[in-house]
Design an enzyme around this catalytic site. Structure first.
Site, PDB file in Angstrom:
ATOM      1  CB  SER A  59     -10.536  -3.384   4.978  1.00  0.00           C
ATOM      2  OG  SER A  59      -9.222  -3.830   5.141  1.00  0.00           O
TER       3      SER A  59
HETATM    4  N1  SAH Z   1      -6.584  -4.994   8.942  1.00  0.00           N
HETATM    5  C1  SAH Z   1      -6.327  -3.573   8.842  1.00  0.00           C
HETATM    6  C2  SAH Z   1      -6.082  -3.074   7.433  1.00  0.00           C
HETATM    7  C3  SAH Z   1      -4.855  -3.650   6.868  1.00  0.00           C
HETATM    8  S1  SAH Z   1      -4.003  -2.654   5.704  1.00  0.00           S
HETATM    9  C4  SAH Z   1      -7.432  -2.766   9.514  1.00  0.00           C
HETATM   10  O1  SAH Z   1      -8.372  -3.359  10.042  1.00  0.00           O
HETATM   11  O2  SAH Z   1      -7.315  -1.540   9.535  1.00  0.00           O
HETATM   12  C5  SAH Z   1      -2.660  -3.763   5.476  1.00  0.00           C
HETATM   13  C6  SAH Z   1      -1.631  -3.717   6.558  1.00  0.00           C
HETATM   14  O3  SAH Z   1      -0.706  -4.776   6.294  1.00  0.00           O
HETATM   15  C7  SAH Z   1      -0.810  -2.433   6.564  1.00  0.00           C
HETATM   16  O4  SAH Z   1      -0.914  -1.813   7.811  1.00  0.00           O
HETATM   17  C8  SAH Z   1       0.620  -2.909   6.284  1.00  0.00           C
HETATM   18  O5  SAH Z   1       1.595  -2.194   7.021  1.00  0.00           O
HETATM   19  C9  SAH Z   1       0.554  -4.357   6.729  1.00  0.00           C
HETATM   20  N2  SAH Z   1       1.582  -5.237   6.152  1.00  0.00           N
HETATM   21  C10 SAH Z   1       2.009  -5.332   4.865  1.00  0.00           C
HETATM   22  N3  SAH Z   1       2.954  -6.280   4.770  1.00  0.00           N
HETATM   23  C11 SAH Z   1       3.122  -6.817   6.004  1.00  0.00           C
HETATM   24  C12 SAH Z   1       3.956  -7.834   6.559  1.00  0.00           C
HETATM   25  N4  SAH Z   1       4.832  -8.527   5.818  1.00  0.00           N
HETATM   26  N5  SAH Z   1       3.847  -8.105   7.868  1.00  0.00           N
HETATM   27  C13 SAH Z   1       2.986  -7.422   8.669  1.00  0.00           C
HETATM   28  N6  SAH Z   1       2.178  -6.457   8.215  1.00  0.00           N
HETATM   29  C14 SAH Z   1       2.245  -6.151   6.896  1.00  0.00           C
END
Ligand code: SAH
Length: 215
Positions: free
Chosen positions: A62
């Site tokens: 992000s």
């Molecule tokens: N917080 C992260 C950015 C998140 S991007 C950072 O600091 O870099 C969103 C993430 O959510 C992705 O890695 C994706 O794989 C994950 N995601 C999506 N659906 C999910 C689910 N049901 N359970 C766990 N992770 C999930």
């Protein structure tokens, strides 16, 4: 961020402040955690710009100001146990680890969790537990949580996560049906139920069901 040149560091922190990240505790945590190591490959040189950037598995790290604003909205205290859904690069979890007692972070992609875990170890962030799984079910074994941060967009705040929030607890989650823009909301659980407020428009990758295919 000690290895960083002072000017880049100052510009990074200035951009955060100018976008509304003003709480000293949050700024200090973001000053301590260098975003550089959380971005691999070509995009690493853009780590200190206020931009979301691509990471492995087709996901994104992000935008720093959004990380700061979400962290601020979560009002984390040093006694809190926090659940983050969507580990991604691990950057957000690392910042939370500076503010909370314990952080659980879960991602559906095993590769992302593996790489984030290596970073947590090398940075000696020993109060983070990272797990592979579908975070929309939460972590029943570790519940309830003081704070829950979802960093992927859901149509609605997932029921199991609301159930795993303590009374007095806060959850921050992007919600919306569209892939292009969602609304960041804050949910506060009180004795009487749930209170919602809308914070700002955001754009996140979707919260998906099940585990990611290993890449
Ligand atoms: N917080 C992260 C950015 C998140 S991007 C950072 O600091 O870099 C969103 C993430 O959510 C992705 O890695 C994706 O794989 C994950 N995601 C999506 N659906 C999910 C689910 N049901 N359970 C766990 N992770 C999930």
């Amino acid at each position: 961020m000690s290895s960083l040149d002072p000017e880049t560091k100052m510009q990074f922190l200035f951009a955060l402040r100018s976008k509304g990240v003003t709480e000293a505790r949050v700024l200090n945590a973001m000053e301590e955690i260098d975003r550089g190591p959380f971005i691999r490959g070509l995009f690493a040189q853009r780590a200190y710009e206020d931009m979301p950037l691509p990471i492995a598995c087709g996901q994104t790290i992000s935008q720093p100001s959004v990380v700061g604003l979400m962290t601020q909205a979560l009002q984390v205290s040093a006694r809190d146990t926090v659940l983050e859904v969507g580990t991604g690069s691990g950057y957000q979890a690392a910042i939370l680890s500076k503010l909370a007692r314990r952080v659980y972070t879960i991602d559906r992609h095993a590769r992302l969790v593996r790489e984030a875990r290596q970073l947590f170890e090398s940075l000696q962030l020993s109060n983070i537990t990272s797990l592979v799984g579908d975070g929309s079910h939460g972590l029943p074994d570790q519940a309830p949580f003081d704070r829950i941060l979802v960093t992927a967009a859901a149509e609605d705040p997932p029921g199991p996560l609301l159930a795993q929030l303590k009374v007095g607890g806060i959850m921050v989650v992007p919600v919306g049906q569209s892939d292009t823009v969602q609304t960041l909301i804050r949910v506060v659980k009180t004795e009487d139920g749930l209170e919602y407020d809308e914070l700002r428009p955001v754009r996140f990758v979707p919260l998906l069901e099940g585990l990611g295919k290993e890449t």
